[in-house]
Motif scaffolding. Structure first.
Motif, PDB file in Angstrom:
ATOM      1  N   ASP A  27       0.832  -1.212  -0.010  1.00  0.00           N
ATOM      2  CA  ASP A  27       0.051   0.049  -0.013  1.00  0.00           C
ATOM      3  C   ASP A  27       0.949   1.268   0.011  1.00  0.00           C
ATOM      4  O   ASP A  27       0.730   2.181  -0.613  1.00  0.00           O
ATOM      5  N   ASN A  28       1.946   1.021   0.681  1.00  0.00           N
ATOM      6  CA  ASN A  28       2.805   2.500   0.740  1.00  0.00           C
ATOM      7  C   ASN A  28       3.657   2.646  -0.618  1.00  0.00           C
ATOM      8  O   ASN A  28       3.305   3.626  -1.066  1.00  0.00           O
ATOM      9  N   THR A  29       3.930   1.612  -1.223  1.00  0.00           N
ATOM     10  CA  THR A  29       4.446   1.753  -2.546  1.00  0.00           C
ATOM     11  C   THR A  29       3.410   2.009  -3.407  1.00  0.00           C
ATOM     12  O   THR A  29       3.949   3.029  -4.388  1.00  0.00           O
TER      13      THR A  29
ATOM     14  N   THR B  93       0.798   4.033  -3.063  1.00  0.00           N
ATOM     15  CA  THR B  93       0.703   5.630  -2.758  1.00  0.00           C
ATOM     16  C   THR B  93       1.602   6.391  -3.121  1.00  0.00           C
ATOM     17  O   THR B  93       1.593   7.429  -3.733  1.00  0.00           O
ATOM     18  N   SER B  94       2.946   5.707  -3.133  1.00  0.00           N
ATOM     19  CA  SER B  94       3.930   6.676  -3.642  1.00  0.00           C
ATOM     20  C   SER B  94       4.117   6.672  -5.041  1.00  0.00           C
ATOM     21  O   SER B  94       4.395   7.737  -5.701  1.00  0.00           O
ATOM     22  N   LEU B  95       3.780   5.547  -5.761  1.00  0.00           N
ATOM     23  CA  LEU B  95       3.724   5.636  -7.205  1.00  0.00           C
ATOM     24  C   LEU B  95       2.338   6.309  -7.803  1.00  0.00           C
ATOM     25  O   LEU B  95       2.752   7.198  -8.806  1.00  0.00           O
ATOM     26  N   LYS B  96       1.317   6.583  -6.919  1.00  0.00           N
ATOM     27  CA  LYS B  96       0.421   7.484  -7.482  1.00  0.00           C
ATOM     28  C   LYS B  96       0.723   8.766  -7.377  1.00  0.00           C
ATOM     29  O   LYS B  96       0.355   9.856  -8.233  1.00  0.00           O
ATOM     30  N   GLN B  97       1.308   9.263  -6.237  1.00  0.00           N
ATOM     31  CA  GLN B  97       2.095  10.721  -6.165  1.00  0.00           C
ATOM     32  C   GLN B  97       2.843  11.102  -7.272  1.00  0.00           C
ATOM     33  O   GLN B  97       2.978  11.895  -7.656  1.00  0.00           O
ATOM     34  N   ASP B  98       3.883  10.071  -7.514  1.00  0.00           N
ATOM     35  CA  ASP B  98       4.725  10.375  -8.616  1.00  0.00           C
ATOM     36  C   ASP B  98       4.098  10.332 -10.010  1.00  0.00           C
ATOM     37  O   ASP B  98       4.494  11.271 -10.852  1.00  0.00           O
ATOM     38  N   ASN B  99       2.952   9.559 -10.145  1.00  0.00           N
ATOM     39  CA  ASN B  99       2.226   9.697 -11.511  1.00  0.00           C
ATOM     40  C   ASN B  99       1.589  11.056 -11.393  1.00  0.00           C
ATOM     41  O   ASN B  99       1.679  11.934 -12.637  1.00  0.00           O
TER      42      ASN B  99
END
Length: 465
Positions: A218-220, A222-228
């Motif tokens: 889940d943390n990964t 979330t970080s990918l969504k923020q980067d996207n």
């Protein structure tokens, strides 16, 4: 988690079974340091019996039977561990009056502080915090198996079968075999319970590991969504910059195609002339529109019959259509036809004569026997609300026609005559009778003489003869 008050010595008392057990003085578990990235985290041994947990011990601070456990951790967090922080005895622990307290952490990482003077049970894999340093309590497998064997309830003793009769040896043998089968069944069930318990513990451990993996995933995500989202914002900005550069390029190309500065200036002059011509067209169109609107407003104010005088008569249907003179002419109708011969018409002609058609408004509402209202040329009676500047000089009264019950509002002055009111109500004042306070009021007197005030109701009777 079971708790119970501390009995006996503060460090716990040993019974003969503990001293005689095979694990007395040996390692029964370890405190493994949590929240560290080291591949081999520090481990602190816990022995059978009382273990004094602290940061740095001094001589004579614990009994002879106790064991010392110095929690030496790198960093400033070790300063939050007191010199005498807690006591661990086998699978029980309690706080030893520490300054920063001792807490348990459950599966959701919610902490529960340990109360002073209350014992708490330890389980394999539980997390306990001393000060601000977290440790995981891990039991030695041999001690855990020995502890399960002690905690597992023993099967109830089998009742002794009654002595068989002396003459029946076969029955006694049958009962003995049945008792042996029952004992073997109980042993099998006990072993099955132990196996199921171990499987359940493994399942719980796997579930904890899966929950940790899900948290990492889940943390990964979330970080990918923020980067996207950041990449998308950057792409939009780049597209805007590209569009701006493209517009500038097209503008430069058009200027190059136009030629010299003189040609560009000539084109700009032509464009200004065209804008001036269009502005003139717009002004003329607005002037024609205003003139047409004024003509329409002027025609709306004129009488529908004569087209020369302003509308002053408000019909009961609410429309204002005619002036006062045209309204009287419409009510009088066409002139009467002269009688034949000596002036006496035939009875048959009278029966065949058509009834007069009542006049109607353009909305097809007849007003032959209804109450119209007129506007008075003098300012004594008004059929519409007066202007703001002179509104205080007038008072509003209601004229109620009997027996129809229709009401007409009028704005009159206290010095207005009754004759003024009649003239504003009907074209033939001789057929109107006004009644106020139960009395018929005279035409030559003022309204103030009869005590007419604002909001008063004056009754009117119209005769047809």
């Amino acid at each position: 988690m079971q708790t119970q008050p501390i009995d006996g010595d503060f460090y716990g008392d040993f019974d003969d079974d503990d001293r005689a057990s095979e694990f007395f003085g040996q390692e029964v578990g370890h405190l493994v340091l949590e929240d560290t990235a080291a591949p081999d985290p520090p481990r602190f041994a816990i022995r059978k019996g009382a273990n004094d947990i602290g940061r740095r011990h001094q001589e004579g601070l614990f009994p002879v039977d106790g064991h010392r456990v110095d929690l030496l951790v790198e960093g400033d967090s070790s300063l939050t561990i007191s010199r005498k922080h807690a006591i661990i005895r086998d699978i029980e622990t309690w706080d030893a009056g520490s300054g920063n307290g001792t807490c348990f952490a459950n599966r959701d990482n919610r902490e529960k502080p340990l109360k002073l003077g209350v014992r708490y049970d330890l389980s394999d894999g539980c997390i306990i915090r001393f000060g601000s340093v977290r440790f995981r309590f891990v039991m030695v497998p041999a001690f855990k198996q020995w502890l399960d064997s002690r905690l597992m309830p023993s099967p109830p003793p089998m009742p002794h079968p009654p002595p068989p009769p002396a003459a029946s040896g076969a029955v006694f043998e049958l009962e003995r075999l049945r008792a042996e089968d029952a004992c073997s069944t109980v042993a099998q069930l006990t072993e099955t319970i132990r196996v199921k318990d171990s499987e359940l513990q493994r399942h719980v451990a796997d579930k904890k590991a899966n929950a940790a993996l899900l948290t990492v995933k889940d943390n990964t995500i979330t970080s990918l969504k923020q980067d996207n989202a950041a990449h998308r914002t950057r792409i939009v900005k780049l597209e805007q910059q590209i569009a701006t550069l493209e517009r500038e390029r097209l503008t430069d190309e058009r200027l190059r195609q136009c030629g010299s500065a003189a040609e560009i200036e000539c084109l700009m002059g032509r464009a200004d002339e065209e804008m001036g011509r269009l502005a003139g067209f717009k002004r003329r169109a607005e002037a024609l529109h205003d003139e047409k609107r004024r003509e329409e407003e002027e025609s709306d104010r004129m009488c529908l019959a004569c087209k020369g005088r302003e509308k002053t008569v408000t019909l009961p249907c609410g429309h204002v259509c005619y002036c006062r003179e045209c309204y009287r002419r419409i009510l009088l109708g066409p002139p009467e036809r002269p009688a034949d011969g000596d002036g006496n018409g035939d009875d048959e002609d009278e029966e065949m004569a058509e009834e007069p058609v009542p006049p109607r408004c353009f909305c097809k509402t007849p007003f032959y026997d209804v109450l119209p209202t007129f506007s008075n040329d003098g300012d004594y009676v008004l059929t519409r609300p007066p202007p703001r500047g002179v509104r205080t000089a007038y008072m509003r009264v209601r004229i109620k026609e009997s027996p129809t019950g229709r009401q007409v509002p009028l704005w009159v002055r206290r010095e207005s005559l009754v004759l003024h009111v009649k003239a504003a109500l009907y074209h033939d004042i001789s057929k109107i009778h006004l009644i106020f306070g139960g009395k018929t009021i005279s035409d030559e007197l003022l309204l103030a003489e009869y005590g007419v005030l604002g909001g008063s109701t004056i009754h009117m009777i119209v005769t047809r003869w």
